[in-house]
Motif scaffolding. Structure first.
Motif, PDB file in Angstrom:
ATOM      1  N   PHE A   2       0.820  -1.207   0.000  1.00 53.54           N
ATOM      2  CA  PHE A   2       0.000   0.000   0.000  1.00 53.54           C
ATOM      3  C   PHE A   2       0.858   1.262   0.000  1.00 53.54           C
ATOM      4  N   ALA A   3       1.975   1.212   0.736  1.00 49.62           N
ATOM      5  CA  ALA A   3       2.822   2.394   0.884  1.00 49.62           C
ATOM      6  C   ALA A   3       3.384   2.865  -0.452  1.00 49.62           C
ATOM      7  N   GLU A   4       3.666   1.953  -1.351  1.00 51.11           N
ATOM      8  CA  GLU A   4       4.266   2.347  -2.624  1.00 51.11           C
ATOM      9  C   GLU A   4       3.295   3.138  -3.507  1.00 51.11           C
ATOM     10  N   TYR A   5       2.010   3.050  -3.205  1.00 46.32           N
ATOM     11  CA  TYR A   5       1.015   3.788  -3.986  1.00 46.32           C
ATOM     12  C   TYR A   5       0.605   5.113  -3.336  1.00 46.32           C
ATOM     13  N   MET A   6       1.174   5.417  -2.163  1.00 48.89           N
ATOM     14  CA  MET A   6       0.796   6.640  -1.459  1.00 48.89           C
ATOM     15  C   MET A   6       1.044   7.907  -2.281  1.00 48.89           C
ATOM     16  N   PRO A   7       2.178   8.035  -2.975  1.00 50.06           N
ATOM     17  CA  PRO A   7       2.367   9.247  -3.792  1.00 50.06           C
ATOM     18  C   PRO A   7       1.294   9.400  -4.863  1.00 50.06           C
ATOM     19  N   ILE A   9      -1.756   8.091  -4.745  1.00 47.45           N
ATOM     20  CA  ILE A   9      -3.016   8.365  -4.052  1.00 47.45           C
ATOM     21  C   ILE A   9      -3.103   9.834  -3.661  1.00 47.45           C
ATOM     22  N   SER A  10      -2.014  10.389  -3.140  1.00 51.64           N
ATOM     23  CA  SER A  10      -1.990  11.807  -2.751  1.00 51.64           C
ATOM     24  C   SER A  10      -2.229  12.704  -3.961  1.00 51.64           C
TER      25      SER A  10
END
Length: 208
Positions: A2-7, A9-10
């Motif tokens: 999930f963390a790798e998609y945070m940018p 998503i933001s």
């Protein structure tokens, strides 16, 4: 994972906020229904837009958006169908008559069915070719064959929820009794202005 998609998503959240608050035909229709009918009408219309967004999400993920954008007949059909609906609503506004009665409460406003409220929001967004192009541009950039389905679902949820929240806010603001008391006497002129705006938006669609 999930963390790798945070940018992404933001970025998608930022784009969604800018997109949803930009004045357009959805804003005009929700404002009109909230102001002239009821808060409930505006909120139901917002849910109509919410459902239409999921329609865009579904066909974008299925690759149909690319087909639509590259097929002139399909794209023009959507464009002219959307413009025709806006013209229909615009003409209704331009020919509306004022009964001269200022409501003492929200319940005194003229009625509109839940179906009509939902349909207005849904059709306005579903037949907007600019929204189709938006989803095409977004999903071709952020979705790949390797993108997990729950992430794709999250992308769609962000955009749909942003629309729902914003247009519910619009509905609550423009349906306030204080605002209604101040401007309902201008109902016929508000209808005329909204009618002109909707017809202009239709013209903009046609010449998109």
């Amino acid at each position: 994972m999930f963390a790798e998609y945070m940018p992404v998503i933001s970025l998608l959240i930022s784009i969604s906020v800018v997109m949803v608050i930009s004045p357009g035909q959805d804003f005009a229709i929700i404002t009109r229904n909230s102001l002239l009918y009821s808060r409930k009408s505006g909120v139901i219309g917002a849910f109509g837009i919410f459902c239409a967004i999921w329609l865009h999400v579904a066909y974008s993920l299925a690759g149909i958006a690319l087909i639509i954008s590259q097929t002139a007949i399909l794209f023009n059909f959507i464009k002219y169908a959307g413009a025709t609906y806006l013209i229909f609503l615009g003409v209704k506004c331009l020919t509306a008559k004022n009964n001269g009665v200022i409501p003492n409460s929200i319940s005194d406003k003229p009625l509109i069915s839940n179906t009509a409220s939902f349909r207005a929001g849904f059709i306005s967004n579903a037949l907007n070719p600019k929204t189709t192009l938006f989803f095409l541009s977004i999903f071709t950039q952020v979705v790949t064959p390797e993108t997990p389905y729950f992430i794709q679902f999250l992308f769609g949820s962000i955009i749909a929820t942003a629309h729902l929240i914003w247009f519910c806010i619009v509905a609550f603001f423009f349906s306030s009794q204080r605002l209604a008391n101040k401007i309902y006497g201008l109902k016929v002129w508000i209808e005329r202005v909204m009618g002109v705006c909707l017809c202009l938006l239709a013209a903009k669609l046609i010449y998109l």
